[in-house]
Write an enzyme that holds these catalytic residues in place. Structure first.
Site, PDB file in Angstrom:
ATOM      1  N   HIS A   1       1.028  -1.599  -0.082  1.00  0.00           N
ATOM      2  CA  HIS A   1       0.299   0.273   0.359  1.00  0.00           C
ATOM      3  C   HIS A   1       0.999   0.881   0.260  1.00  0.00           C
ATOM      4  O   HIS A   1       2.212   0.826   0.291  1.00  0.00           O
ATOM      5  CB  HIS A   1      -0.929   0.115   1.506  1.00  0.00           C
ATOM      6  CG  HIS A   1      -2.069  -1.255   1.421  1.00  0.00           C
ATOM      7  ND1 HIS A   1      -2.889  -1.467  -0.031  1.00  0.00           N
ATOM      8  CD2 HIS A   1      -1.939  -2.489   1.877  1.00  0.00           C
ATOM      9  CE1 HIS A   1      -3.591  -2.554   1.120  1.00  0.00           C
ATOM     10  NE2 HIS A   1      -2.823  -3.213   1.706  1.00  0.00           N
TER      11      HIS A   1
ATOM     12  N   GLY B   1       9.052 -22.423   8.530  1.00  0.00           N
ATOM     13  CA  GLY B   1       8.001 -21.757   9.729  1.00  0.00           C
ATOM     14  C   GLY B   1       8.190 -20.471  10.068  1.00  0.00           C
ATOM     15  O   GLY B   1       9.652 -20.158  10.069  1.00  0.00           O
TER      16      GLY B   1
END
Length: 148
Positions: A108, A134
């Protein structure tokens, strides 16, 4: 870095339809019976732009559009994988994604005045034989080569 894809945050009816399509398929996938591998595979093949043989994704998967995701053969993603595919995501053969991984093409505007109006997205490419550990986050514009 590849050129960014721009998108309007609200009011783009085509994009809204694409989101609804994806979110419905993701909901079907995440609520499918754990042992119903054929149904889950069928949903993923409908959702993704392309997928090779041997695709496996564990529950609580999320994505934006789905059709910008392209995975090779023998792909596995663990629990809680999120792929924000406002731009193309290409993942090669024999790749493993551990639990809680985020792959985010979208971003954004930095300015708070314009942040809610438009966004941008950069493609992500992941080569063959890659393992993503992970809790890793991969941002737009990143390319990972083979055997990483």
């Amino acid at each position: 870095m590849d050129k960014a894809t721009s998108f309007i945050m609200r009011g783009d009816e085509k994009l809204e339809q694409d989101f609804r399509r994806s979110w419905k398929l993701v909901q079907k996938f995440n609520t499918a019976d754990y042992d119903d591998n054929e149904r889950k595979k069928s949903i993923l093949l409908e959702l993704f732009g392309s997928a090779g043989e041997g695709i496996s994704i564990q529950h609580n998967f999320h994505c934006d559009l789905g059709y910008n995701i392209h995975v090779g053969k023998n792909f596995h993603a663990g629990y809680n994988c999120t792929i924000l595919d406002m731009a193309e995501v290409r993942i090669g053969d024999n790749c493993i994604i551990a639990p809680n991984v985020g792959i985010y093409t979208a971003g954004h505007n930095i300015s708070p005045v314009d942040r809610h109006k438009t966004g941008h997205a950069y493609p992500i490419t992941i080569g063959n034989n890659v393992w993503i550990g992970g809790h890793v986050v991969i941002l737009g514009g990143v390319t990972l080569g083979d055997n990483q």
